[in-house]
Design a protein around this motif. Sequence first.
Motif, PDB file in Angstrom:
ATOM      1  N   GLY A  61      73.610 -20.632 -24.810  1.00 44.09           N
ATOM      2  CA  GLY A  61      74.892 -20.476 -25.293  1.00 44.09           C
ATOM      3  C   GLY A  61      75.049 -18.763 -25.572  1.00 44.09           C
ATOM      4  N   LEU A  62      75.179 -18.458 -26.850  1.00 43.30           N
ATOM      5  CA  LEU A  62      75.189 -17.252 -27.391  1.00 43.30           C
ATOM      6  C   LEU A  62      73.962 -16.888 -28.047  1.00 43.30           C
ATOM      7  N   GLY A  63      73.155 -16.124 -28.075  1.00 48.98           N
ATOM      8  CA  GLY A  63      72.114 -15.510 -28.786  1.00 48.98           C
ATOM      9  C   GLY A  63      72.490 -14.878 -30.072  1.00 48.98           C
ATOM     10  N   TRP A  64      71.403 -15.245 -30.873  1.00 44.96           N
ATOM     11  CA  TRP A  64      71.765 -14.712 -32.432  1.00 44.96           C
ATOM     12  C   TRP A  64      71.654 -13.263 -32.383  1.00 44.96           C
ATOM     13  N   TYR A  65      70.560 -12.585 -32.297  1.00 41.82           N
ATOM     14  CA  TYR A  65      70.368 -11.336 -32.138  1.00 41.82           C
ATOM     15  C   TYR A  65      71.119 -10.448 -31.284  1.00 41.82           C
ATOM     16  N   SER A  66      70.979 -11.214 -30.029  1.00 37.02           N
ATOM     17  CA  SER A  66      71.808 -10.858 -28.703  1.00 37.02           C
ATOM     18  C   SER A  66      73.228 -10.370 -28.950  1.00 37.02           C
ATOM     19  N   GLU A  67      73.903 -11.116 -29.812  1.00 37.24           N
ATOM     20  CA  GLU A  67      75.140 -10.882 -30.035  1.00 37.24           C
ATOM     21  C   GLU A  67      75.630  -9.874 -31.213  1.00 37.24           C
ATOM     22  N   HIS A  68      74.888 -10.058 -32.528  1.00 40.36           N
ATOM     23  CA  HIS A  68      75.189  -9.062 -33.229  1.00 40.36           C
ATOM     24  C   HIS A  68      74.434  -7.871 -33.486  1.00 40.36           C
ATOM     25  N   ARG A  69      73.354  -7.777 -33.038  1.00 40.09           N
ATOM     26  CA  ARG A  69      72.373  -6.601 -33.156  1.00 40.09           C
ATOM     27  C   ARG A  69      72.248  -5.878 -34.420  1.00 40.09           C
ATOM     28  N   ILE A  70      72.130  -7.031 -35.271  1.00 37.70           N
ATOM     29  CA  ILE A  70      72.037  -6.298 -36.756  1.00 37.70           C
ATOM     30  C   ILE A  70      70.711  -6.651 -36.983  1.00 37.70           C
ATOM     31  N   GLU A  71      69.539  -5.601 -37.320  1.00 38.75           N
ATOM     32  CA  GLU A  71      68.193  -5.942 -37.745  1.00 38.75           C
ATOM     33  C   GLU A  71      68.306  -6.692 -38.938  1.00 38.75           C
ATOM     34  N   LYS A  91      77.347 -23.587 -42.901  1.00 40.46           N
ATOM     35  CA  LYS A  91      76.940 -22.747 -44.138  1.00 40.46           C
ATOM     36  C   LYS A  91      76.367 -21.276 -43.837  1.00 40.46           C
ATOM     37  N   ILE A  92      75.485 -21.282 -42.774  1.00 43.37           N
ATOM     38  CA  ILE A  92      74.975 -19.783 -42.367  1.00 43.37           C
ATOM     39  C   ILE A  92      76.018 -18.999 -42.223  1.00 43.37           C
ATOM     40  N   TYR A  93      77.237 -19.276 -41.428  1.00 42.45           N
ATOM     41  CA  TYR A  93      78.196 -18.528 -40.915  1.00 42.45           C
ATOM     42  C   TYR A  93      79.096 -18.184 -42.162  1.00 42.45           C
ATOM     43  N   GLU A  94      79.475 -18.906 -43.198  1.00 43.69           N
ATOM     44  CA  GLU A  94      79.867 -18.661 -44.506  1.00 43.69           C
ATOM     45  C   GLU A  94      78.984 -17.467 -45.276  1.00 43.69           C
ATOM     46  N   TYR A  95      77.976 -17.827 -45.437  1.00 48.73           N
ATOM     47  CA  TYR A  95      76.742 -16.763 -46.025  1.00 48.73           C
ATOM     48  C   TYR A  95      77.088 -15.518 -45.332  1.00 48.73           C
ATOM     49  N   CYS A  96      76.952 -15.223 -43.724  1.00 49.50           N
ATOM     50  CA  CYS A  96      77.111 -13.992 -43.373  1.00 49.50           C
ATOM     51  C   CYS A  96      78.435 -13.384 -43.520  1.00 49.50           C
ATOM     52  N   TYR A  97      79.599 -14.418 -43.396  1.00 54.02           N
ATOM     53  CA  TYR A  97      80.802 -13.734 -43.735  1.00 54.02           C
ATOM     54  C   TYR A  97      80.939 -13.078 -45.314  1.00 54.02           C
ATOM     55  N   LYS A  98      80.340 -13.968 -46.207  1.00 52.61           N
ATOM     56  CA  LYS A  98      80.454 -13.494 -47.393  1.00 52.61           C
ATOM     57  C   LYS A  98      79.754 -12.338 -47.705  1.00 52.61           C
ATOM     58  N   MET A  99      78.677 -11.725 -46.916  1.00 52.01           N
ATOM     59  CA  MET A  99      77.722 -10.708 -46.970  1.00 52.01           C
ATOM     60  C   MET A  99      78.514  -9.562 -46.121  1.00 52.01           C
ATOM     61  N   ASN A 100      79.471  -9.780 -45.698  1.00 51.59           N
ATOM     62  CA  ASN A 100      80.190  -8.680 -44.565  1.00 51.59           C
ATOM     63  C   ASN A 100      79.372  -8.241 -43.655  1.00 51.59           C
ATOM     64  N   TYR A 101      78.709  -9.106 -42.867  1.00 55.43           N
ATOM     65  CA  TYR A 101      77.760  -8.831 -41.573  1.00 55.43           C
ATOM     66  C   TYR A 101      78.804  -8.316 -40.670  1.00 55.43           C
ATOM     67  N   TRP A 103      82.400  -8.741 -37.896  1.00 52.67           N
ATOM     68  CA  TRP A 103      82.968  -9.577 -36.944  1.00 52.67           C
ATOM     69  C   TRP A 103      81.948 -10.072 -35.759  1.00 52.67           C
ATOM     70  N   SER A 104      80.920  -9.479 -35.421  1.00 51.16           N
ATOM     71  CA  SER A 104      79.906  -9.906 -34.593  1.00 51.16           C
ATOM     72  C   SER A 104      79.034 -11.015 -34.630  1.00 51.16           C
ATOM     73  N   VAL A 105      79.146 -11.509 -35.984  1.00 50.57           N
ATOM     74  CA  VAL A 105      78.522 -12.848 -36.338  1.00 50.57           C
ATOM     75  C   VAL A 105      79.604 -13.997 -36.162  1.00 50.57           C
ATOM     76  N   MET A 106      79.700 -14.661 -35.142  1.00 44.17           N
ATOM     77  CA  MET A 106      80.543 -15.739 -35.191  1.00 44.17           C
ATOM     78  C   MET A 106      80.101 -16.884 -35.384  1.00 44.17           C
ATOM     79  N   ASP A 107      80.949 -17.866 -35.916  1.00 44.80           N
ATOM     80  CA  ASP A 107      80.626 -19.018 -36.110  1.00 44.80           C
ATOM     81  C   ASP A 107      79.683 -19.926 -35.125  1.00 44.80           C
ATOM     82  N   THR A 108      79.969 -19.702 -33.714  1.00 43.68           N
ATOM     83  CA  THR A 108      79.119 -20.488 -32.800  1.00 43.68           C
ATOM     84  C   THR A 108      77.713 -19.868 -32.651  1.00 43.68           C
ATOM     85  N   ILE A 109      77.373 -18.737 -33.110  1.00 44.90           N
ATOM     86  CA  ILE A 109      76.125 -18.354 -32.869  1.00 44.90           C
ATOM     87  C   ILE A 109      75.214 -18.886 -34.190  1.00 44.90           C
ATOM     88  N   CYS A 110      75.605 -19.496 -35.114  1.00 44.85           N
ATOM     89  CA  CYS A 110      74.897 -19.827 -36.243  1.00 44.85           C
ATOM     90  C   CYS A 110      74.317 -21.290 -36.284  1.00 44.85           C
TER      91      CYS A 110
END
Length: 146
Positions: A61-71, A91-101, A103-110
Amino acid sequence: MDTEVSSAINSDSVNKKRKIGQSAESSISTSHFNNNSRIIPRAPRVTRDGKVAVIYQPHQGLGWYSEHRIEALLFDPEIVAMIENDVSGSKIYEYCYKMNYGWSVMDTICYGLSIKWVPISEEFRIHDSDGRETVVMKSTDQWFKA
């Protein structure tokens, strides 16, 4: 079972304790020294038994690090705890959104994230093949010299 988790804050090893639901002793390291003996901030890492938790996406599908490239998201202690406690991808997506990581952290990769335990100081890379990621250790990968 709850265990204490140490968070190294600086070179004086000042520790903060917090409880998380884990069965093994864990620590969270947040800094390291460079060759000039200066502290360089880095992404916090969960360590256990001489290994560091690395987050990756083992499914197509979509890779985790491959999509967002955030160490920081390779090692994030909160996400490690969520994966270990089978928390949903939303819930992981909500956490990433709350932490302002970003737009590259999409719901589908979580969804379907996994943890690979890599020996401390081992060099590794994330290999992506159609979204299916693998953690490749330098010591086990074949390198060529020109």
